[in-house]
Design an enzyme around this catalytic site. Structure first.
Site, PDB file in Angstrom:
ATOM      1  N   GLY B  18      46.220  19.220  49.457  1.00  0.00           N
ATOM      2  CA  GLY B  18      47.195  20.029  48.712  1.00  0.00           C
ATOM      3  C   GLY B  18      48.141  20.734  49.667  1.00  0.00           C
ATOM      4  CE  LYS B  43      45.679  12.082  46.769  1.00  0.00           C
ATOM      5  NZ  LYS B  43      46.559  13.240  46.809  1.00  0.00           N
ATOM      6  CD  GLU B 209      41.534  46.996  45.770  1.00  0.00           C
ATOM      7  OE1 GLU B 209      41.229  46.698  44.594  1.00  0.00           O
ATOM      8  OE2 GLU B 209      42.193  46.258  46.519  1.00  0.00           O
ATOM      9  CG  HIS B 247      34.283  54.176  22.302  1.00  0.00           C
ATOM     10  ND1 HIS B 247      34.663  55.495  22.484  1.00  0.00           N
ATOM     11  CD2 HIS B 247      34.897  53.760  21.173  1.00  0.00           C
ATOM     12  CE1 HIS B 247      35.456  55.861  21.485  1.00  0.00           C
ATOM     13  NE2 HIS B 247      35.619  54.818  20.674  1.00  0.00           N
TER      14      HIS B 247
END
Lengths: 382, 289, 382, 289
Positions: B18, B43, B209, B247
């Site tokens: 790709g 491939k 984060e 909730h």
């Protein structure tokens, strides 16, 4: 993707989870034909993508045709916290003898679906969970095993629900779980789930939230999303697979980057300086010059935005592509807004060269702190 | 040393034919990574920059003795790619794509735990052990060999930090992109033991984060088992509210888990240095190293 | 439960695994109406529950209507190793360019389904596996994950099958696996799986074996089983949920017990003494007196059986129940066959008392060895 | 000591209100087994011989701290019963029913391994540690306390052996009915380490059968790890041929695995005493103890 109540209930219908009989109208002229088969008293509920519609007057009762027309007129077009009511759900009023609570959510901690069930549901459910946690049962489902009958049996048995309701309840939990899995849900919530005077269990309200990353295999939800009246710029950004994130309503700075982490960090730093971010804009990975140009164009077309901070660290994205994109956008853009640009990574030098060739209020900085300082120095942004 | 990958890693690139797969195969080879095989169904028999392509991961392993894989296929095929790599016996699998459906990752996560496979990502830049090998798409020029181990939920914040570190002469042992998704294959807690055990790593940086409980769990682990200094940044204090989890969300995180405050408090209690910006991470590292 | 080829192919048809066009007849008079749409040359194949029909003359070719009538007449009613041919499968002859082998079995070692595939199939497959094991690929499927595309891709890629056949082959493996799971199979085998002159892949022969314990949820297979012409006593025993196991054709001793382990042990000991067991009879657990009576009746109605050795160790089964059952049967039975009875366990004394009260050739023994000695002393049983 | 169950086992009977469940609950209680709870959906609140009945296993555990379960439900509900017991956290689960579909057990087997649960059966008489506790339907009167550990694929052959042992004054530490099914929850190899580690067990008896490779695997394990004397019987030398597994069966067991000859040879090579009948097992035990 949060679904509106009526859309959530369409899914409930599809999975044969009982709801009250109802209709959805967009205009009072639809009432005559659509409401024919409903039995008064009715409830009219505003359909908006935001909570708190009850307190805002978005839910009203009608005991006859005149009242229905009146409440429909009053709710359709109403503004609830910035959301204009375009759709109205009208359902038969249920005679409620008890309110239950049922939800299934994807629990981040266990990384499993979690069923939450309480025989004391309703608007105070969070209070119930806080004060009497033993009344709110939580059970995780192993996704490799799936939901088994005994799990539902445990929830019902333990909740103390009357045995005469066992079959109905069992059925609803099982179907809600199937919906949860088949629709790539983050959350399916029924609150209140009610027991009527006739000892039937009905989903009186519903909340369904679907994984945005799975929408490509949920064509009917994708269609619903595209039919929503949303911020035009959000829709415009989506066309290009960008994420346009509306932040504070009175924010005048936009932050554009190639990853949500960097955007969050910038918002943190800008907020600390007493400024407000109005838009976060995530380019995602692998943007070409053409896509960057579209991104800059979209953000700058927001009239409230006075300054755009672009910070790109090239991984999949390459700096020269970014710079070329900015240049393309700026050459077309007429208004003179402030651009603070910081590029770093693959092909940096080539990128800086291009940026320096752009005309207008464009300042190139070397790191985020420097960029935030440049913004903070502008009095008009405070 | 270093963790996860090094000069002995024999890497497979799934989706090698790709656009991204081919581009980054060239980049990884140029960096010195031993990319020994590629996989693209149908491939098999081709080569990409001299790397032989196979139809399946299993054939690639049989032919090349590969021991890790990086998956560059689109989001909707990512889960299938991970299953294939796990089933072929690989114990380290890196997934790059963003937007992988979370229900897909839920299945992958639990199967990986069952099989004892380490999956990194999705939505990850990969892993780099500077000077030895890189597996992923990170702009490797900014990385320098050194003694700080880094784990990050955000690629951009990690780059930013590493860039400033390298400018100040602070190198990295290994940098891991945990990925920003709701269900990452590996969390901070999964990787902390490796960094703690790695003699080359002298300090650990955690770039977290808001949301989830990974940082809270890391804090618990650090308090108990980690002797090395740790610096942490929690991004998103002022981020716009995300999806509403009804909730249910409120019930499950009633204790405040997931907020920046909760994370910073727990980490601070565990003796972790809290940074308030990427630049501040570097300032702290300069002081403690 | 082993399915006959025609039944296996019915399942293949259901799952759209390609087979040759064909018909099943039970009488040559069916030929005229059923064979109309078939194109010569045809193959007629005897449908029996036993292997080796080819060598026995159970497979013949026909190139025209006359020949077809002739071969059909010759095969229908034929005796193949004691199995009378009641059904004949007639299919169009395929032009075979290559024979492959494909099977899925439940592998006892890994406790997982195993796919076995070879691009060199046919009658010599076992030889291929022995001499060139690398040509026979075996892959286990984790039942918690199921079959994934890459597994099939690996099998095909590695086998060296021509790429132009990839899609067909992929499809057949996937469908055969679905059949395997949905029909509770122990084995599904296609040998040969052929590539025709037109580059189509066809299942030329098929073997499907289904878990007997799962027949209650496989109603169509249960129906097939009941339609089979089997030993009448096997069918009679099955009515009562007993297992009647035909052993050696010329055996004259029957062994009845409440578990297959004990039956196996007894057969081992009896065989060692140079005697032959004709019937094993498993009562299963929890037999009542009435059921025992039926069991004894069924076994004794086999004319070849001269002696019945009953050995019961009561766990779920209770000894007095067993004894009462034997008594009930013996009181009705006229022929004077030898019964050697050994009971042990719950309520033993009560059981022995009842046995001693039974009239006829009945000998009570204390253990298996003693029982076998009693049998061995009888010259007529050698 | 003893293995698997003893006087501290707190047992649940799943299917306690059924005919067999009720009968054997009474038997087990009479033997002294601590049957602390029963489970039958919809019958919660009842009692059976004083044992409280619950609707689900989880409720039974919450109320009684049970740590094992014996399942007396019919074959078609057995897998569901095991899943429930495993999911409720039990680590020892005995399944009695015969005729459980093998595809059901395939799923149970792999989930049990994943969860680290020990499942015994199906088609098992259960487990008895004479003088301490029994869980199952065995005729317990024939068992006597002693130092021989027994594992058997066949209930009847095991009874036979135990009966003769007890008559000769040779008692048992624990007897396990592995069950005669194609996919048993636990095999000889799974239990050998327990018997080897149990100080009360001085010798081990394996009652095997033709088919499968459990005895071969046990032989390999014994050769490597078992110091205690082992006696084995392989039943079925002259049994009628079972289901034909086609060419596939022949390909998979091309090495002779599964035959009585293969099993006896491997076991003998591992130093195991081979008995040719149940009576012979006892004769050998008399010699070696």
């Amino acid at each position: 993707m949060d679904l509106m109540e009526y859309k959530a209930k369409e899914l409930f219908d599809k999975y044969e989870i009982p709801t009250q009989k109802g209709i959805v109208i967009e205009d009072v002229s639809d009432l005559a034909s659509k409401a024919l088969n409903l039995t008064f008293p009715l409830v009219a509920k505003a359909q908006v993508q935001i909570g708190g519609r009850g307190k805002a007057g978005g839910i009203k009762f009608a005991s006859n045709t005149d009242e229905l027309l009146e409440v429909s007129k009053s709710i359709l077009g109403m503004d609830i916290k910035g959301h204009i009511v375009k759709k109205l759900l009208i359902v038969e009023k249920a005679e409620v003898s008890k309110e239950l609570y049922l939800s299934i959510m994807l629990d981040r901690l266990s990384k499993k679906p979690m069923i939450i069930f309480s025989s004391e549901g309703g608007v105070d459910i969070e209070e119930v969970a806080r004060l009497t946690p033993e009344k709110v049962m939580k059970v995780s489902i192993d996704p490799l095993i799936g939901i088994k009958d005994y799990i539902i049996r445990y929830l019902i048995s333990k909740s103390g629900l009357n045995n005469s309701l066992y079959e109905q309840m069992f059925d609803i939990v099982k179907k809600l779980y199937t919906l949860f899995c088949e629709y790539d849900c983050m959350l399916t919530e029924i609150n209140p789930l009610v027991i009527t005077a006739e000892n039937k269990i009905l989903a009186l309200d519903g909340k369904v939230s679907i994984d945005d990353n799975a929408l490509s295999r949920q064509p009917d939800i994708l269609e619903f999303r595209d039919s929503l009246t949303e911020d035009e710029l959000v829709l415009e950004a989506r066309k290009f697979n960008f994420l346009y994130i509306p932040c504070e309503v009175d924010g005048n700075i936009a932050v554009m980057s190639n990853g949500s982490g960097m955007i969050m960090s910038c918002i943190d730093l800008i907020s600390k300086q007493g400024m407000k971010v109005g838009v976060g804009f995530d380019l995602g990975g692998g943007a070409t010059a053409e896509r960057i140009a579209e991104a800059v164009r979209i953000v700058l077309s927001n009239k409230n935005i006075k300054a755009l901070f672009i910070t790109i660290f090239g991984g999949i994205t390459r700096c020269d592509e970014v710079a070329t994109g900015i240049k393309m956008a700026m050459e077309k853009h007429e208004e003179d807004k402030l651009l603070v640009v910081r590029v770093e990574g693959t092909n940096k030098e080539k990128g800086l060269e291009i940026i320096n060739s752009i005309k207008g209020q464009i300042i190139s900085v070397d790191n985020i702190r420097e960029g935030v300082s440049v913004l903070a120095a502008r009095r008009e942004l405070k | 040393m270093s963790i996860l990958i090094d000069e002995n890693t024999r890497l497979i690139v799934q989706g090698i034919t790709g656009r991204e797969g081919t581009f980054h195969t060239e980049q990884m080879l140029a960096y010195g990574t031993k990319v020994v095989a590629g996989v693209t169904p149908g491939k098999g028999g081709q080569t990409v920059f001299g790397v032989p392509v196979f139809n399946t991961v299993k054939e690639a392993i049989e032919a090349t003795d590969a021991n890790a894989s990086v998956i560059f296929v689109p989001a909707k095929y990512t889960a299938a790619g991970v299953y294939e790599a796990m089933d072929a016996g690989l114990k380290l699998i890196l997934t790059i794509a963003e937007h992988v459906p979370v229900h897909d990752m839920m299945g992958v996560y639990h199967i990986a735990k069952k099989k004892g496979c380490r999956v990194i990502g999705p939505n990850s830049f990969g892993v780099i052990s500077p000077g030895k090998a890189k597996s992923g798409f990170m702009a490797h020029k900014i990385f320098t060999k050194g003694s700080v181990g880094i784990m990050s939920r955000s690629a951009t914040n990690c780059y930013e930090t590493v860039f400033m570190m390298s400018n100040k002469g602070i190198g990295q042992s290994t940098c891991v992109g945990n990925g920003g998704d709701m269900i990452p294959g590996s969390t901070f807690v999964d990787l902390l033991p490796l960094f703690e055990a790695d003699p080359e790593t002298k300090a650990i940086v955690i770039i977290g984060e808001i949301g989830g409980s990974e940082e809270e769990l890391a804090a618990e682990y650090i308090k108990e088992y980690v002797k090395k200094p740790v610096v942490a940044l929690i991004a998103g204090k002022n981020a716009p509210k995300g999806r509403s989890m009804g909730h249910a969300g409120a019930i499950v995180s009633a204790d405040g888990t997931g907020s920046a405050e909760s994370k910073e408090k727990k980490l601070r209690d565990a003796g972790v240095h809290i940074a308030d910006s990427t630049a501040n991470i570097v300032e702290i590292l300069e002081k403690i190293l």
